[in-house]
Design an enzyme around this catalytic site. Sequence first.
Site, short mmCIF file in Angstrom:
data_model
loop_
_atom_site.label_atom_id
_atom_site.label_comp_id
_atom_site.label_asym_id
_atom_site.label_seq_id
_atom_site.Cartn_x
_atom_site.Cartn_y
_atom_site.Cartn_z
N GLU A 35 -18.01 -38.45 -69.04
CA GLU A 35 -17.42 -37.17 -69.31
C GLU A 35 -18.14 -36.81 -71.03
O GLU A 35 -18.44 -35.54 -71.11
CB GLU A 35 -16.04 -37.15 -69.38
N TYR A 118 -9.69 -31.27 -71.73
CA TYR A 118 -10.48 -31.38 -70.69
C TYR A 118 -10.72 -32.85 -70.45
O TYR A 118 -10.46 -33.57 -69.19
CB TYR A 118 -11.96 -30.67 -70.62
N ASP A 136 -12.90 -26.88 -66.98
CA ASP A 136 -14.00 -26.80 -67.52
C ASP A 136 -14.39 -25.55 -67.59
O ASP A 136 -13.90 -24.56 -66.65
CB ASP A 136 -15.03 -27.79 -67.29
#
Length: 288
Positions: A35, A118, A136
């Site tokens: 991520e 997120y 996102d």
Amino acid sequence: MPGLAAPLIAWYRDAARDLPWRREGFGAWGTLVSEFMLQQTPVNRVIPHLEAWLDRWPTPADLAASAPGDAVTQWANLGYPRRALWLHRAAVEIRDRHDGVVPRDVDALLALTGIGDYTARAVAVFAYGDRHPVVDTNTRRVLARAVEGRAQPGSPHRRDLERMDAELPDDLREAAIVNAAAMELGAIVCTARSPRCERCPLATVCAWRAAGYPESEDRRRRQATYEGSDRQARGAVLKTLREAAPSPVPLFAVLVDWPDAAQRDRAIDSLISDGLAEAEDDQLRLPR
């Protein structure tokens, strides 16, 4: 089941790309690293860097035991190198606060360096299977079109989480699939500039399509031109430091041929300010 969930789940099971972080047993640390790397970076560039990173540092403790400069060097040309520094700091925090285990709780994840709404929810959902909305840029675009009938989403807002939460089934596994499917749909079908509406599993329920595809204001931030920018100068300085690591580079030798000396100096100063470089005795090096 909410209106978007069933078609998204059915589509995702057939159309989802085979990506490392979607495979069984990938783990919370791998998910967290992926991520960090995927922020503003295409998937095809991330995969080889991710694999090399996890080979070198398979746990947070492994990364925490290395120097911050090692993380910056390993980051190579992924761009936005502060992410490497933040990931290193997060690894230290995970080692020191959580016994080396990536936390599951969203608030605990948010307390780590470099982690926002997120990323925290992505780790909790995709690594641990909890039920949270994960939003996102791609998800926001899908929601704007399918639910609100708008061509482009507005500015990011907390209500984006509420909108996505309303689309999630109660079942934990199905909720995780819907989160992943919305992102996947926005990435490969419901794209910003050339949406492939004829292939979209939401075509029959899409408010934007039903309204005749009306235009709406595009509020996306435009990326400044890279060529000749301060970002390019920063990247060139970091490349020089990575190639010399672990040795320092004399300041007078850093980008001596750079066409704009003032820009070079700004790049060096900003890297020092961001903690990505250290100056000592007229020499510059990666952080130790």
